[in-house]
Every structure is written in C-alpha cells, then in structure tokens.
Enzyme design. Structure first.
Site, PDB file in Angstrom:
ATOM      1  CG  HIS A   1      -4.827 -31.197 -21.433  1.00  0.00           C
ATOM      2  ND1 HIS A   1      -3.651 -31.184 -22.157  1.00  0.00           N
ATOM      3  CD2 HIS A   1      -4.630 -32.070 -20.408  1.00  0.00           C
ATOM      4  CE1 HIS A   1      -2.786 -32.008 -21.592  1.00  0.00           C
ATOM      5  NE2 HIS A   1      -3.346 -32.558 -20.532  1.00  0.00           N
TER       6      HIS A   1
ATOM      7  CG  HIS B   1      -0.501 -35.360 -19.651  1.00  0.00           C
ATOM      8  ND1 HIS B   1      -0.761 -35.506 -18.304  1.00  0.00           N
ATOM      9  CD2 HIS B   1      -0.602 -36.584 -20.198  1.00  0.00           C
ATOM     10  CE1 HIS B   1      -1.023 -36.786 -18.051  1.00  0.00           C
ATOM     11  NE2 HIS B   1      -0.926 -37.451 -19.183  1.00  0.00           N
TER      12      HIS B   1
ATOM     13  CG  ASP C   1       0.788 -35.207 -14.470  1.00  0.00           C
ATOM     14  OD1 ASP C   1       1.643 -34.306 -14.391  1.00  0.00           O
ATOM     15  OD2 ASP C   1      -0.250 -35.087 -15.130  1.00  0.00           O
TER      16      ASP C   1
ATOM     17  CG  ASP D   1       0.366 -31.860 -16.226  1.00  0.00           C
ATOM     18  OD1 ASP D   1      -0.382 -31.814 -15.239  1.00  0.00           O
ATOM     19  OD2 ASP D   1       0.312 -32.766 -17.084  1.00  0.00           O
TER      20      ASP D   1
END
Length: 344
Positions: free
Chosen positions: A125, A164, A249, A162
C-alpha cells in the site's frame, strides 16, 4: 532445490500493541518455519538496510526525508488512521525492503533457485510519496526496480494475492510495460482502488490486471481465475522473474476481510505460481509476506510456501475448509469480463 530465506530478528522492533500489524505476526511465521524444520532446510539470508538509491527508484526524496526524521522520535506516531511509525521505523522498513532485495539478488545471481522473504512492515500500500495501510516502503516495487537496474531483467510479473488491492504497487508501475501487475482482491473494500477497468496508462496500458472479487469467494473461484486469467496473461507476457505479494488475509478466518480461501486453496495458488515460474523464467520466483491477521492462517500459509518452494508435497491446513455450506458466488462472469477487457 535451493531456497533463500530472508528474515531479520529486528522486525519485531516495529510494534504497536493492539494494532493488527503487530510483531506477533512475524513471530508466528518464525515458529512455524522453525518448528517444522523448514527454516533449517533453506539458505538463511540476514537482510541489510537497503541503500536509499534503490528506494528512490519508486519513492520521492521528500517522503524519505520525512521518514528519516521520524527515526529520531521517541514515541510512536500515526502517519494516518491505520499506519504507525515508532523509533527506528524507517530503519526497520529499510531492513524489510532489504530482505526482499537480498532474496531477489540471490536468485538472480544463481545462488538460489527461488526465495521466501518473511518481512515486515509490509509494503504493497505504500505510495510514492506517503505511507498507507500499515505500509511504509514499497518492498516489492523497490526489489523489482533493483532487478531491472542491477541485473537487467526486462520483464517482471508481480502477482498480489493479498485481500486488499495493492494500490501502491499499481501506482508505481501504472505507465510501465516492463512490469505486469496482477492483483486479486476483495471489492468493494479498503483501499477502494483496483477497479476492473483500471488497466494501466500510456505505454503501460494493458499491463495492470485487476481482479476484484466480491466477498465470499474461495478456493474454487481463485483456482478458476488462475487457470483462465493468470496463466494466459503470463504466457503472453513471458516474465523473466516473478514476485509475489503474499497476503493471507483472504483466508476464511481473517478478522478484517470476508473471503473464504482455505490454506489448501492458498497452497494450490502457490504451486500454480511456481509452475508458471518454471514454465517461463527458469523457476525464478520470490514470495514476499504482506498481510494476514489470523496468526494460525499466516504462520501455516508461509510454512506452505516454504514446502512448495523446497519441492515438498506437504500442505499444513489445521484450520480446514470454511465453516458452513454457503456456496461461492459464480465467478465466471467476472472472469469473462476480464478476459474480454484484456483480450486473453
């Protein structure tokens, strides 16, 4: 099969009690790799603090100066609502990046066949000019530029699994046709990016493939996406190196998301990526730890990557399949749309 294993004892110094991205995450990974005997079977690499010249290939000087200033603080500071930095956070982040760069260097020098970087803080990120989503530095993008600038690798594929969207990685390569970026992620979800029609800009048009799943997809959906999207995209691009942002995740037990992958499902994706690496780039692949906030899922997930990289058939899945019999949503319309957009 020689696997380089990059990690550092100082990663636990970056810590905020009660925060999802805490020191216990890397300790859970260490326990699994040590107790299973896998750590002893890999070639251990002690990361070095990465040189700022490599970091500046994707981050601005102004942002790095701000991070360096934070190193002198004596208390933890929040850089945004989610992201913290304590004393020596920049130094630890450079050690995290150093683990990825070191693993890439070892593989490209022929000192190892493949690599596993158990690092933190995570990186996908981190934007060119600010921290975001628990991430301070773009570990994988920095390592990709290192591979290009130092080892003259022309085509790099980055696969982000991931839960996200890897918005930082995307931003750093959005106009670049030398890097194929593929992201599977829950949507709508944090950070709100990664739309299916976001495919790159200028000469990078078509070199970003976003695969935004609605919540509830699991093993079967991900396997279908890999078969019908990731494989043909790799075949067309023909990477010389593969970097994987490995977040756990999307596991069904994760407290922050609502996907339904199992550890066995993750292991299948890992082995598919290794197969792709053997097909197109002589097996040169490095898996890099990103998110994952159920410690059992994270620790066993990283253990399964080590098994696969070492050529073992073993899969550790003490958590089993998702509870309940709710069927996965139909993923085929999403796949068909992506294949149409990208002419796969």
């Amino acid at each position: 099969m020689t696997t380089v294993y990059a990690t550092h004892s100082r990663y636990i110094e970056h810590h905020l009690p009660g925060h999802p991205e805490h020191a216990g995450r890397i300790q859970a990974v260490w326990r699994q790799l040590d107790d299973s005997g896998l750590a002893a079977r890999m070639h251990r690499l002690d990361p070095q603090v990465v040189d700022e010249a490599h970091i500046r290939t994707v981050h601005t000087r102004e942002y790095l100066a701000a991070l360096a200033w934070l190193d002198d603080l004596e208390q933890i500071t929040h850089l945004d609502a989610d992201t913290y930095a304590g004393p020596k956070a920049y130094e630890i982040a450079r050690l995290s990046t150093g683990g990825v760069v070191g693993a890439v260097d070892a593989v490209l020098r022929g000192q190892a066949d493949n690599g596993l970087a158990a690092v933190r803080p995570p990186g996908h990120h981190a934007m060119p000019n600010y921290a975001m989503g628990f991430c301070l530095l773009g570990n994988v993008p920095i390592a990709a530029r290192f591979a290009q600038n130092t080892h003259h690798v022309e085509h790099i594929m980055i696969v982000d699994i991931d839960v996200h969207h890897g918005n930082g990685t995307e931003a750093m390569f959005y106009d670049d046709d030398s890097v194929l970026f593929i992201s599977t992620h829950q949507s709508p979800f944090y950070p709100g990016t990664g739309r299916i029609n976001d495919t790159g800009r200028d000469k990078g048009s078509g070199y970003t493939i976003n695969i935004p799943f609605m919540g509830g997809h699991g093993d079967a959906s991900y396997a279908a996406v890999f078969e019908q999207v990731v494989w043909p995209a790799a075949e067309r691009f023909k990477p010389e190196l593969i970097l994987v942002s490995a977040g756990f995740d999307a596991h069904w037990t994760d407290p922050l998301a609502s996907m339904r992958l199992s550890l066995a499902g993750y292991a299948h994706l890992t082995r598919e990526l290794i197969r792709i690496a053997h097909q197109f780039c002589g097996g040169k692949i490095i898996f890099v730890m990103e998110g994952g906030y159920n410690l059992d899922a994270l620790g066993n997930g990283m253990r399964n990557i080590a098994h696969a990289l070492l050529g073992d058939d073993a899969v550790s899945d003490p958590l089993g399949p998702p509870r309940g019999s709710r069927p996965e949503p139909d993923v085929q319309p999403l796949i068909d749309q992506i294949r149409l957009i990208h002419r796969l």
